[in-house]
Design a protein around this motif. Structure first.
Motif, PDB file in Angstrom:
ATOM      1  N   LEU A 193     -26.530-102.856  93.835  1.00  0.00           N
ATOM      2  CA  LEU A 193     -25.285-103.192  93.164  1.00  0.00           C
ATOM      3  C   LEU A 193     -24.144-102.439  93.812  1.00  0.00           C
ATOM      4  N   ALA A 194     -22.958-103.074  93.844  1.00  0.00           N
ATOM      5  CA  ALA A 194     -21.792-102.378  94.373  1.00  0.00           C
ATOM      6  C   ALA A 194     -21.408-101.258  93.441  1.00  0.00           C
ATOM      7  N   GLY A 195     -20.988-100.150  94.034  1.00  0.00           N
ATOM      8  CA  GLY A 195     -20.319 -99.147  93.234  1.00  0.00           C
ATOM      9  C   GLY A 195     -21.166 -98.062  92.637  1.00  0.00           C
ATOM     10  N   ASP A 238     -27.057-108.535  92.918  1.00  0.00           N
ATOM     11  CA  ASP A 238     -25.825-108.952  93.554  1.00  0.00           C
ATOM     12  C   ASP A 238     -24.863-107.775  93.650  1.00  0.00           C
ATOM     13  N   GLY A 239     -23.962-107.841  94.526  1.00  0.00           N
ATOM     14  CA  GLY A 239     -22.978-106.790  94.697  1.00  0.00           C
ATOM     15  C   GLY A 239     -22.716-106.560  96.165  1.00  0.00           C
ATOM     16  N   GLY A 240     -23.788-106.423  96.965  1.00  0.00           N
ATOM     17  CA  GLY A 240     -23.658-106.468  98.394  1.00  0.00           C
ATOM     18  C   GLY A 240     -23.065-105.257  99.060  1.00  0.00           C
ATOM     19  N   GLY A 241     -22.926-104.128  98.349  1.00  0.00           N
ATOM     20  CA  GLY A 241     -22.361-102.948  98.951  1.00  0.00           C
ATOM     21  C   GLY A 241     -20.874-102.822  98.681  1.00  0.00           C
ATOM     22  N   LEU A 256     -22.349-108.376 103.954  1.00  0.00           N
ATOM     23  CA  LEU A 256     -22.870-108.320 102.591  1.00  0.00           C
ATOM     24  C   LEU A 256     -24.237-107.659 102.644  1.00  0.00           C
ATOM     25  N   VAL A 257     -24.389-106.526 101.976  1.00  0.00           N
ATOM     26  CA  VAL A 257     -25.648-105.786 102.025  1.00  0.00           C
ATOM     27  C   VAL A 257     -26.737-106.553 101.298  1.00  0.00           C
ATOM     28  N   THR A 258     -27.845-106.773 101.968  1.00  0.00           N
ATOM     29  CA  THR A 258     -28.983-107.465 101.367  1.00  0.00           C
ATOM     30  C   THR A 258     -30.159-106.530 101.095  1.00  0.00           C
ATOM     31  N   ARG A 259     -30.149-105.356 101.717  1.00  0.00           N
ATOM     32  CA  ARG A 259     -31.172-104.347 101.432  1.00  0.00           C
ATOM     33  C   ARG A 259     -30.526-102.981 101.597  1.00  0.00           C
ATOM     34  N   THR A 284     -15.567-104.225 106.929  1.00  0.00           N
ATOM     35  CA  THR A 284     -16.587-103.176 106.930  1.00  0.00           C
ATOM     36  C   THR A 284     -17.158-103.029 105.526  1.00  0.00           C
ATOM     37  N   THR A 285     -18.477-102.930 105.430  1.00  0.00           N
ATOM     38  CA  THR A 285     -19.160-102.769 104.151  1.00  0.00           C
ATOM     39  C   THR A 285     -20.158-101.621 104.270  1.00  0.00           C
ATOM     40  N   ARG A 286     -20.239-100.807 103.219  1.00  0.00           N
ATOM     41  CA  ARG A 286     -21.150 -99.670 103.224  1.00  0.00           C
ATOM     42  C   ARG A 286     -22.140 -99.767 102.071  1.00  0.00           C
ATOM     43  N   THR A 287     -23.319 -99.254 102.315  1.00  0.00           N
ATOM     44  CA  THR A 287     -24.255 -99.101 101.208  1.00  0.00           C
ATOM     45  C   THR A 287     -23.817 -97.914 100.366  1.00  0.00           C
TER      46      THR A 287
END
Length: 750
Positions: free
Chosen positions: A33-35, A193-196, A535-538, A611-614
């Motif tokens: 989840l994001a956040g 869902d959320g994706g980072g 979009l983070v999937t793992r 840019t997306t981060r875990t």
């Protein structure tokens, strides 16, 4: 990518440790989840409740976090370890990621004491304690209930990531040390869902960019991307700037690079003789390849790539104002002002004719046997039943009376009719009820639908009159979901696309990966390609290590273009970050050291869009205790439970213990079977009276006692150690792999 052997990322060499997974698969699901907040370590099973740890060691627990009732859900929120100098709010808020204020929140910040959607907690003795706020209990504790809903007060958790949070109250609004966040999901939402955390744009943001301009088809008037041949058909007029060439006709382009494959410039006129003719509007595709189209003033033609000229018929009556496929393969529907006819393509004979109160434009919906006829002058939309060829309903076009005519198109998937009027798009459902008005800053000129993705594409053109403050000479492409009408991609500016020289048109590739937009004023077709930010999937989860163990953190993301990865480490509680040298793969493998205790790790994914981060995960490292494996089994005994030995004739056990993947540890103590036998463990002697001591998870026959030595955690306790096989299965499911290094120590090595 593995780091230098023996060196954990971000850490000087030294110490030996081993890792084991502390959280299970539910923790991984939560971290997807994001956040998750800085320093947050979520530990929960696949259901609820869930607990998060904050940046200053605060613990926050929420009683229910998945499958929540979208209308209203009451949840219990408990906390401990909060500071007694800062007040906090407890609420459901939009989760904006690490070090960003959670906002907006359902119900806003409670400063009245009467809210059920949020709670205000203050230090004991605070001036607001009492009716407005309640005080922390001993140890910075609280226990409250709040009522949350999926949507309200500017927050819609179906569209954005939401969390139940604590945050500093309005007197310390910039204090992020009180931010502790637990992601929640309402019924119908996937808690994964959320994706980072999107850094510059939200994770999974869709946008389009210009990939090429095609200028080989004169002044483009209409487009069709053939579903069978995949060729791009362009109906074109002559471009005045190219006086040496008359570009009128039907152009066939390669959609990849815009090169011309064919140009059909001739079509039969009123006498049947061939003549140069523009292609004004394309009705639809022919099977395999080719199209049916209208050429001025009253021509209905058909052609395919490679034809030298079109075949066609010339109709009687007034100028054709619109055209679409008929109810049979051999017919077309034609509007000649307010007259609607179905004609045979081979002969031009009208098989059915209907005169409406007014109008010039229509859109057919053969799936539902309907046709929608638009009268912009009178502000009316008429529904025609195609079976009976009669008007079955008339509806008002709000703002349509006298408005600038745009377009009329039907969504094949839903039967909704989209009508562009001036700077608005009016959406009616299949029954004729107005369900949505979309307002743009430019003139609505054309729409196209992609049923594969459920998206509607609308091109808006600037008015072109720069004396009007509303005009800037640039058009816009917008994308909407056809079910909820939510914006499905970032708006794209179309520089120079204005309506002074004709209306723009659209064609969309199935799936929406490519869009083509015409600009008649510029004599070009712009090819647009879809982009998606990572979009983070793992995502990784928190880990606990024993010194010297090797661990792999894994993370993956999807996006267009394919995102690149890099791993980062923080040595100061996620306040600052640095890249791990050479760590640019989906997996980060290293040997944990005690110096890394408390370090945070995250994966960062980048592409051209963003840019997306875990979420940051925490590494906990504990000192090593004991050896790696049990000793040889003496006598007639056999190995049991991770290194304990079962002897019968006074055999001596080994010197070491093992750590199971599930977190159970055997000590440095083994026992010997038989009566009065002696076992040696790391230089310490234990005596077994009779034949029966439980040592290191093993059973040594009988009921005697055994001395323990070497610091073995479970030696002589009788606690059963989790199966290594089961523990390993849990680790794989949770997304982290622990690699064991079995080492045999020599006598006296410690």
């Amino acid at each position: 990518m593995a780091s230098t052997p023996g060196t954990a990322p971000g850490t000087p060499p030294g110490g030996q440790s081993r890792l084991r997974r502390r959280a299970g698969t539910a923790a991984v699901a939560a971290l997807l989840l994001a956040g998750i907040p800085v320093g947050a370590a979520v530990s929960a099973d696949a259901g609820t409740p869930k607990t998060a740890t904050g940046p200053q060691g605060q613990k926050l627990t929420v009683s229910a976090t998945t499958g929540l009732d979208p209308a209203q859900q009451k949840v219990r929120v408990q906390g401990e370890g909060y500071g007694l100098t800062t007040g906090i709010y407890v609420a459901l808020c939009k989760d904006n990621g690490d070090n960003r204020v959670p906002s907006p929140c359902l119900g806003g910040a409670d400063m009245s004491g009467g809210s059920k959607t949020s709670q205000w907690i203050v230090p004991p003795g605070d001036p607001y304690e009492g009716d407005l706020a309640q005080a922390f209990g001993p140890g910075g504790t609280f226990d409250v209930e709040i009522e949350i809903a999926q949507k309200g007060d500017g927050l819609d958790c179906a569209e954005v990531a939401c969390s139940v949070v604590t945050r500093a109250d309005h007197r310390a609004a910039g204090d992020r040390t009180q931010d502790v966040r637990i992601p929640v999901a309402f019924a119908g939402q996937d808690p994964g869902d959320g994706g980072g955390e999107g850094v510059d744009v939200p994770a999974g943001t869709v946008s389009y960019k210009s990939a090429a301009d095609f200028t080989t088809a004169g002044k483009p008037l209409d487009l069709l991307l053939h579903p069978g041949s995949k060729k791009l058909y362009v109906g074109a007029d002559n471009l005045p700037d190219t006086a040496d060439v008359d570009e009128r006709g039907l152009h066939v382009l390669n959609p990849e690079n815009g090169t011309s494959e064919s140009w059909i410039s001739q079509a039969p006129g009123s006498t049947g003789a061939l003549r140069a003719s523009a292609a004004a509007r394309i009705a639809g595709p022919l099977p395999g390849d080719g199209v049916v189209y209208n050429y001025p003033l009253r021509g209905v033609g058909s052609a395919k790539s490679g034809d030298e000229a079109a075949t066609g018929v010339w109709l009687a009556g007034s100028t054709i104002t619109d055209i679409a496929p008929g109810t049979t393969p051999d017919t077309v529907l034609v509007a000649q002002g307010a007259t609607l006819s179905e004609i045979e393509r081979a002969t031009g004979t009208a098989t059915r004719t209907l005169t409406l109160p007014g109008g010039t434009q229509f859109a057919a919906d053969p799936e539902r046997g309907a046709l929608w006829y638009t009268d912009f002058t009178a502000g009316k939309l008429h529904r025609v039943d195609l079976a009976s060829f009669t008007v079955s309903g008339s509806f008002d076009l709000p703002g349509g009376s006298g408005g600038m005519a745009g377009f009329t198109e039907t969504d094949p998937a839903t039967g909704a009719v989209w009508v562009g009027v001036g700077r608005s798009v009016l959406v009616f459902d299949a029954a004729g009820t107005l369900v949505k008005t979309l307002v743009g800053k430019d003139l609505a000129r054309d729409a196209a639908f992609d049923t594969a993705s459920g998206r509607a594409y609308v091109v808006w053109q600037d008015g072109g009159d720069l004396s009007d403050p509303a005009n800037d000479n640039n058009g816009t492409l917008t994308v909407y979901g056809t079910e909820d009408f939510a914006v499905a991609a970032q708006d794209l500016s179309l520089p120079g696309n204005h309506s002074q020289a004709g209306a723009a048109s659209l064609a969309v590739e199935a799936g929406g990966a490519t869009v083509f937009v015409t600009s008649p004023a510029e004599g070009k077709i712009t090819k647009l390609v879809r982009q998606v930010s990572p979009l983070v999937t793992r995502a990784p989860a928190d880990l606990t290590a024993k010194e010297g163990e090797e661990v792999t953190l894994g993370a993956e993301a999807e996006g267009t273009p394919e995102p690149t990865a890099r791993w980062q480490v923080s040595t100061d509680g996620a306040q600052t970050w640095k890249d791990v040298e050479g760590a640019t793969e989906s997996a980060l493998t290293f040997t944990a050291r005690t110096a890394q205790d408390g370090y945070r790790y995250r994966a960062e994914f980048r592409n051209d869009v963003g840019t997306t981060r875990t979420a940051a995960v925490k590494l906990t490292v504990t000192p090593a205790t004991g050896g790696d494996t049990g000793g040889d089994v003496g006598g007639n005994g056999d190995a049991s439970n991770g290194g304990g030995s079962q002897g019968s004739d006074g055999s001596t056990g080994g010197d070491g213990g093992t750590q199971s993947s599930g977190g159970s540890t055997t000590g440095d103590s083994d026992s010997t079977g038989g009566s009065g036998s002696t076992g040696t463990s790391g230089g310490s002697t234990g005596t077994s009276d009779g034949s029966g001591a439980t040592v290191g998870g093993g059973v040594a026959g009988g009921t005697g006692t055994a001395a323990t030595s070497g610091g073995g955690g479970l030696a002589a306790t009788g606690v059963t150690v989790m199966s290594v096989t089961l523990a390993a299965a849990g680790l794989v499911g949770a997304g982290a792999l622990v690699h064991r290094r079995a080492r045999r120590r020599t006598e006296g090595a410690l």
